[in-house]
Design a protein around this motif. Structure first.
Motif, mmCIF file in Angstrom:
data_model
loop_
_atom_site.group_PDB
_atom_site.id
_atom_site.type_symbol
_atom_site.label_atom_id
_atom_site.label_comp_id
_atom_site.label_asym_id
_atom_site.label_seq_id
_atom_site.Cartn_x
_atom_site.Cartn_y
_atom_site.Cartn_z
ATOM 1 N N LEU A 8 -37.196 -45.096 85.910
ATOM 2 C CA LEU A 8 -36.722 -45.196 87.295
ATOM 3 C C LEU A 8 -36.622 -43.825 87.949
ATOM 4 O O LEU A 8 -37.032 -43.643 89.101
ATOM 5 C CB LEU A 8 -35.364 -45.908 87.345
ATOM 6 C CG LEU A 8 -34.828 -46.210 88.746
ATOM 7 C CD1 LEU A 8 -35.819 -47.043 89.543
ATOM 8 C CD2 LEU A 8 -33.486 -46.926 88.671
ATOM 9 N N LYS A 9 -36.079 -42.850 87.209
ATOM 10 C CA LYS A 9 -35.955 -41.505 87.770
ATOM 11 C C LYS A 9 -37.333 -40.921 88.056
ATOM 12 O O LYS A 9 -37.567 -40.312 89.103
ATOM 13 C CB LYS A 9 -35.186 -40.603 86.808
ATOM 14 C CG LYS A 9 -34.937 -39.203 87.378
ATOM 15 C CD LYS A 9 -34.008 -38.406 86.485
ATOM 16 C CE LYS A 9 -33.705 -37.044 87.114
ATOM 17 N NZ LYS A 9 -32.741 -36.266 86.299
ATOM 18 N N THR A 10 -38.261 -41.124 87.118
ATOM 19 C CA THR A 10 -39.619 -40.613 87.311
ATOM 20 C C THR A 10 -40.264 -41.250 88.535
ATOM 21 O O THR A 10 -40.894 -40.567 89.350
ATOM 22 C CB THR A 10 -40.483 -40.905 86.066
ATOM 23 O OG1 THR A 10 -39.849 -40.324 84.924
ATOM 24 C CG2 THR A 10 -41.874 -40.327 86.221
ATOM 25 N N LEU A 11 -40.067 -42.567 88.674
ATOM 26 C CA LEU A 11 -40.678 -43.291 89.796
ATOM 27 C C LEU A 11 -40.192 -42.757 91.139
ATOM 28 O O LEU A 11 -40.975 -42.604 92.079
ATOM 29 C CB LEU A 11 -40.359 -44.783 89.693
ATOM 30 C CG LEU A 11 -41.033 -45.565 88.567
ATOM 31 C CD1 LEU A 11 -40.495 -46.987 88.519
ATOM 32 C CD2 LEU A 11 -42.533 -45.571 88.759
ATOM 33 N N ASP A 21 -31.413 -33.665 92.361
ATOM 34 C CA ASP A 21 -29.957 -33.478 92.430
ATOM 35 C C ASP A 21 -29.275 -34.733 92.951
ATOM 36 O O ASP A 21 -28.237 -35.153 92.421
ATOM 37 C CB ASP A 21 -29.614 -32.290 93.334
ATOM 38 C CG ASP A 21 -29.994 -30.963 92.701
ATOM 39 O OD1 ASP A 21 -30.234 -30.953 91.480
ATOM 40 O OD2 ASP A 21 -30.061 -29.954 93.427
ATOM 41 N N ARG A 22 -29.859 -35.338 93.988
ATOM 42 C CA ARG A 22 -29.234 -36.522 94.574
ATOM 43 C C ARG A 22 -29.309 -37.712 93.622
ATOM 44 O O ARG A 22 -28.401 -38.533 93.550
ATOM 45 C CB ARG A 22 -29.895 -36.865 95.906
ATOM 46 C CG ARG A 22 -29.058 -37.782 96.783
ATOM 47 C CD ARG A 22 -29.319 -37.580 98.229
ATOM 48 N NE ARG A 22 -28.267 -38.174 99.035
ATOM 49 C CZ ARG A 22 -28.318 -38.278 100.360
ATOM 50 N NH1 ARG A 22 -29.365 -37.810 101.003
ATOM 51 N NH2 ARG A 22 -27.326 -38.826 101.017
ATOM 52 N N PHE A 23 -30.397 -37.793 92.875
ATOM 53 C CA PHE A 23 -30.534 -38.871 91.898
ATOM 54 C C PHE A 23 -29.485 -38.718 90.796
ATOM 55 O O PHE A 23 -28.851 -39.695 90.388
ATOM 56 C CB PHE A 23 -31.936 -38.866 91.295
ATOM 57 C CG PHE A 23 -32.228 -40.067 90.432
ATOM 58 C CD1 PHE A 23 -32.809 -41.203 90.978
ATOM 59 C CD2 PHE A 23 -31.896 -40.076 89.091
ATOM 60 C CE1 PHE A 23 -33.070 -42.318 90.191
ATOM 61 C CE2 PHE A 23 -32.146 -41.175 88.290
ATOM 62 C CZ PHE A 23 -32.737 -42.306 88.852
ATOM 63 N N SER A 24 -29.289 -37.488 90.313
ATOM 64 C CA SER A 24 -28.295 -37.232 89.264
ATOM 65 C C SER A 24 -26.896 -37.571 89.750
ATOM 66 O O SER A 24 -26.088 -38.151 89.013
ATOM 67 C CB SER A 24 -28.364 -35.766 88.830
ATOM 68 O OG SER A 24 -29.629 -35.471 88.270
ATOM 69 N N LEU A 25 -26.610 -37.218 91.008
ATOM 70 C CA LEU A 25 -25.305 -37.549 91.584
ATOM 71 C C LEU A 25 -25.137 -39.063 91.690
ATOM 72 O O LEU A 25 -24.056 -39.606 91.412
ATOM 73 C CB LEU A 25 -25.158 -36.907 92.967
ATOM 74 C CG LEU A 25 -23.840 -37.169 93.706
ATOM 75 C CD1 LEU A 25 -22.666 -36.603 92.906
ATOM 76 C CD2 LEU A 25 -23.873 -36.558 95.105
ATOM 77 N N ALA A 26 -26.221 -39.761 92.060
ATOM 78 C CA ALA A 26 -26.174 -41.222 92.167
ATOM 79 C C ALA A 26 -25.909 -41.859 90.805
ATOM 80 O O ALA A 26 -25.153 -42.828 90.695
ATOM 81 C CB ALA A 26 -27.487 -41.743 92.752
ATOM 82 N N GLU A 27 -26.541 -41.310 89.752
ATOM 83 C CA GLU A 27 -26.290 -41.817 88.402
ATOM 84 C C GLU A 27 -24.810 -41.704 88.042
ATOM 85 O O GLU A 27 -24.205 -42.630 87.492
ATOM 86 C CB GLU A 27 -27.118 -41.026 87.390
ATOM 87 C CG GLU A 27 -28.589 -41.424 87.346
ATOM 88 C CD GLU A 27 -29.336 -40.672 86.262
ATOM 89 O OE1 GLU A 27 -29.987 -41.332 85.423
ATOM 90 O OE2 GLU A 27 -29.260 -39.433 86.253
ATOM 91 N N LYS A 28 -24.238 -40.562 88.363
ATOM 92 C CA LYS A 28 -22.823 -40.311 88.053
ATOM 93 C C LYS A 28 -21.928 -41.265 88.831
ATOM 94 O O LYS A 28 -21.011 -41.884 88.284
ATOM 95 C CB LYS A 28 -22.480 -38.864 88.389
ATOM 96 C CG LYS A 28 -21.026 -38.495 88.127
ATOM 97 C CD LYS A 28 -20.744 -37.058 88.565
ATOM 98 C CE LYS A 28 -19.262 -36.744 88.419
ATOM 99 N NZ LYS A 28 -18.941 -35.379 88.931
ATOM 100 N N LYS A 29 -22.201 -41.399 90.144
ATOM 101 C CA LYS A 29 -21.375 -42.250 91.004
ATOM 102 C C LYS A 29 -21.495 -43.725 90.612
ATOM 103 O O LYS A 29 -20.515 -44.469 90.632
ATOM 104 C CB LYS A 29 -21.778 -42.069 92.469
ATOM 105 C CG LYS A 29 -21.438 -40.708 93.055
ATOM 106 C CD LYS A 29 -19.967 -40.608 93.373
ATOM 107 C CE LYS A 29 -19.627 -39.343 94.119
ATOM 108 N NZ LYS A 29 -18.181 -39.245 94.430
ATOM 109 N N ALA A 30 -22.704 -44.162 90.257
ATOM 110 C CA ALA A 30 -22.911 -45.554 89.846
ATOM 111 C C ALA A 30 -22.129 -45.857 88.579
ATOM 112 O O ALA A 30 -21.539 -46.932 88.440
ATOM 113 C CB ALA A 30 -24.401 -45.825 89.640
#
Length: 561
Positions: A8-11, A21-30
């Motif tokens: 998913l991250k790669t996609l 950075d925003r994806f990593s933050l989203a992972e943390k928040k989710a």
């Protein structure tokens, strides 16, 4: 399927759709919110549900279906029992000469496909649909729920009318539970249970509009009110005083806080139940509908160490939600955030929240005085209602605190004279207020039955659109393309599904400060703000209408005074 996919991250990141950075933050928040990553990405507006679904479907080489664009017949959806469909995240949406078209969150679930093939003796064509899209499509089962509800009520109504059954013998608990469940299934924010001369009227507020649902026999009104009082732990022997309370309820793994208000009226006791979903507690400023420019203005104002951020609008315009979204940005372990609210609608971890209690003399002003002695960095005052609260809030903003609050005013500009009417000196207003947000809520067009049409200037004039806005929308065009909802099962034939905010953000510039100090009118302040680039609520609403988010009629209803 997408929740567990390491791709998913790669996609999303490699394609440039979302920054790393925003994806990593989203992972943390989710993870903190205990929800799926894809669900969080969609809810935060980082990617649309349809776009995400197409990317995943293409990657795994499954055909994709957007269920929002499908009209699912009742006899088709009923092929799979509702409980099975929900547990397996699967729904039948069409039948063609190729076989049954089935939407699945995991089309590689071949065991389920084989079970369905044996059950129906038809060929199964599996499509990928997002989990959110499938969940929304489960509303196609609502007819069964509504039928069950109406049959139950009719059965109880017949019992109540019969001489054989007494009101005390009726299953009131089941009736109240069904009312709440039916409200949930129809996305209602409030349930109104009102006594009338001939019966008890039940109404739901859906997307801000009240809808009549049914009329119950008057004989059972008292029992329904008593049941609600028991659930909210209120006095059942008190019938002539207003009472407020709340209780929690779980429906389909979703937790609700239900706030109760019961007041005596001429015909009996009137009850209003507000459904506060745990899902709504995940506040996100970029998911409320702000334009890019307004979003940056608010983020800039929130980054300042002191001053005031004010949200203004009528009751039910989403002011508190906006402030909660700002608090979500500011809520870090290294700051002390305190609030005084009436009521505390949502509990936010890491924030000290105080509930107003007039019986104990804990008013906004008294609570605010206490908060100041709690060494806060950030203060939220639920509402500035009087001179004393306004004075303390302004003083707090001037002495190193960031203060957030709401006020009742028609526009952002009219909020400034209101503060001065409360006895606040103009120079204090100009030097303490960072930004004023004006807002309204408008209904969104149902995406399942949305259609476009061409409109002329004359047609818009008939709809009540002001001349200056028509000229701004049309420019030199003879026609413009607008959107509307035809009405379908998903939106209960209203053409609308959900709500979004329309906003204006008035920043405190040097020129506006000068106008405030010389006690300029709200119109003069508004004109200057527009000259400096402020987009008014009407203009923001018109832009959303042109993009097919809402209708021009909704914008005029909500924002044109």
């Amino acid at each position: 399927m997408e929740e567990e996919s390491p791709q998913l991250k790669t996609l999303l990141v490699d394609s440039g759709l979302i920054s790393s950075d925003r994806f990593s933050l989203a992972e943390k928040k989710a993870k903190e919110a205990n929800i799926g990553l894809s669900e969080y990405l969609v809810e935060e507006g980082l990617i649309s549900d349809e776009h995400l679904g197409r990317i995943i479907a293409d990657h795994f080489r499954f055909p994709f279906v957007d269920l929002k664009r499908q009209v699912i017949p009742q006899e088709i959806v009923s092929i799979i029992p509702e409980l099975v469909a929900r547990s397996q995240q699967i729904i039948v949406f069409d039948r063609t000469n190729k076989g049954l078209s089935v939407a699945m969150a995991d089309p590689s679930n071949f065991e389920m496909i084989e079970w369905l093939r044996k059950k129906t003796r038809e060929k199964i064509v599996a499509y990928y649909a997002t989990a959110k899209d499938i969940k929304d499509a489960f509303r196609s089962y609502q007819k069964d729920i509504g039928k069950t509800f109406n049959e139950l009520i009719q059965e109880q109504a017949n019992l109540a009318k019969s001489k054989k059954a007494k009101a005390e013998e009726l299953p009131i608990i089941k009736i109240v539970d069904m009312i709440v469940k039916y409200a949930y299934e129809n996305r209602a924010s409030d349930i109104h249970i009102s006594p009338m001369e001939t019966g008890t009227q039940v109404r739901f507020r859906i997307d801000g509009i009240l809808h009549n649902v049914l009329v119950l026999p008057k004989d059972i009104h008292g029992l329904i009110i008593t049941r609600i009082k028991v659930m909210a732990k209120l006095r059942t022997d008190e019938h002539f005083s207003a009472q407020d309370g709340k209780f929690s309820l779980k429906i389909e793994n979703e937790k609700f806080d239900i706030r109760i208000s019961i007041v005596p009226i001429t015909e009996g006791e009137n009850a209003v139940m507000r459904l506060l979903s745990s899902k709504a507690r995940r506040f996100s400023l970029d998911g409320l509908g702000f334009s890019d420019s307004d979003f940056e203005k608010i983020r800039s104002a929130a980054a300042k160490p002191y001053g005031m951020i004010l949200s203004t609008g009528p009751t039910g315009s989403g002011k508190t939600t906006t402030l909660y979204a700002v608090l979500e940005i500011l809520n870090h372990p290294d700051v002390n955030i305190c609030t005084i609210e009436d009521p505390v609608e949502y509990e936010i971890e890491g924030i000290s929240q105080i509930q107003v209690n007039n019986k104990k003399n804990l008013t906004f002003s008294q609570g605010l005085r206490s908060i100041v002695r709690q060494d806060p960095d950030i203060i939220m005052v639920g509402e500035i209602r009087d001179n004393e609260t306004a004075g303390i809030a302004i003083n707090s903003a001037m002495t190193g605190h960031l203060v957030l609050s709401t006020m009742h005013a028609n526009t952002a500009a009219t909020n400034i004279p209101r503060l001065m009417d409360m006895g606040i000196e103009p120079f204090l207003v100009s030097s303490s207020v960072n930004i004023v947000i004006g807002q309204r809520l408008v209904r969104k067009i149902c995406t399942k039955c949305r259609e476009s049409y061409q409109a002329t200037k004359e047609e818009l004039k008939k709809k009540g659109v002001p001349e200056f806005l028509i000229e701004r929308i049309f420019r030199n065009k003879k026609f413009i393309r607008l959107y509307r909802g035809r009405g379908c099962n998903s939106c209960v034939n209203t053409g609308y599904f959900g709500r979004v905010g329309i906003f204006e953000a008035l920043e405190m510039s040097d020129n506006i400060q000068k106008l405030i100090i010389r006690k300029a009118t709200a119109d003069e302040i508004q004109d200057q703000a527009v000259k400096e680039g402020m987009t008014t609520m009407l203009e923001d609403g018109a832009e959303k209408a042109l993009r097919g988010i809402t209708t021009i009629e909704e914008v005029i209803r909500a924002a044109w005074e």
